[in-house]
Design a protein around this motif. Structure first.
Motif, PDB file in Angstrom:
ATOM      1  N   SER A  24     -21.266   1.087  21.236  1.00  0.00           N
ATOM      2  CA  SER A  24     -21.400   0.242  22.426  1.00  0.00           C
ATOM      3  C   SER A  24     -22.849   0.206  22.890  1.00  0.00           C
ATOM      4  O   SER A  24     -23.587   1.178  22.728  1.00  0.00           O
ATOM      5  N   THR A  26     -25.248  -1.472  26.347  1.00  0.00           N
ATOM      6  CA  THR A  26     -25.279  -2.166  27.627  1.00  0.00           C
ATOM      7  C   THR A  26     -26.574  -2.959  27.681  1.00  0.00           C
ATOM      8  O   THR A  26     -27.650  -2.426  27.394  1.00  0.00           O
ATOM      9  N   GLU A 102     -21.546  -4.812  28.932  1.00  0.00           N
ATOM     10  CA  GLU A 102     -21.395  -3.809  27.883  1.00  0.00           C
ATOM     11  C   GLU A 102     -20.752  -4.529  26.707  1.00  0.00           C
ATOM     12  O   GLU A 102     -19.823  -5.313  26.884  1.00  0.00           O
TER      13      GLU A 102
END
Length: 158
Positions: A24, A26, A102
């Motif tokens: 992930s 952001t 995100e």
């Protein structure tokens, strides 16, 4: 980084179809400003809230090339890893990715061609709401096995 030895990623014989990696990111203002500064890209859709609010997007979007950069980073750093080279990509962006979002990417090896030394990776990326923002596939050459130093140093003796 220069002069520093870095461990190579997985070689083609160490990879398996179905192998996966997920990561992930952001999207922060800092990341966007660095990209825009490096590329001299002044597209108002990427940085001007007043302009973007008058478009169907309603707010600034993340440049698609930044999404590709995040995918490329995952390939270079994780699957297959350092020493890899992307030779082809076919990506679609079904929904825009917005600032401060995100995004979660999934890579999966779907084919391995040892003869021609490449793998095919499938990629999918989802925003925080679970909506797909990127999908497609890439052809990647995993790192090559370097020649051993012994083999090179003994060449003069043959």
């Amino acid at each position: 980084m220069l002069g520093k030895k870095r461990k190579l990623g997985k070689k083609i014989n160490d990879l398996q179809t179905g192998e996966k990696f997920t990561k992930s990111f952001t999207i922060e203002d800092r990341d966007l400003l660095i990209y825009l500064g490096l590329t001299d890209d002044a597209n108002p859709l990427y940085i001007q809230h007043d302009y973007a609010s008058q478009t169907p997007f309603k707010r600034p979007v993340v440049p698609t090339v930044m999404i590709v950069g995040m995918v490329s980073s995952m390939i270079s750093m994780h699957l297959p890893g350092a020493g890899s080279h992307i030779t082809q990509q076919n990506l679609q962006y079904p929904k825009p990715l917005y600032h401060y979002a995100e995004v979660r990417f999934h890579l999966e090896i779907v084919d391995i061609n040892k003869k021609d030394h490449y793998i095919q990776l499938e990629v999918q990326g989802y925003d925080g709401e679970g909506e797909e923002v990127v999908k497609g596939n890439l052809i990647v050459q995993p790192p090559y096995e370097p020649d051993s130093m012994n083999a090179i140093s003994l060449e003069n003796f043959y």
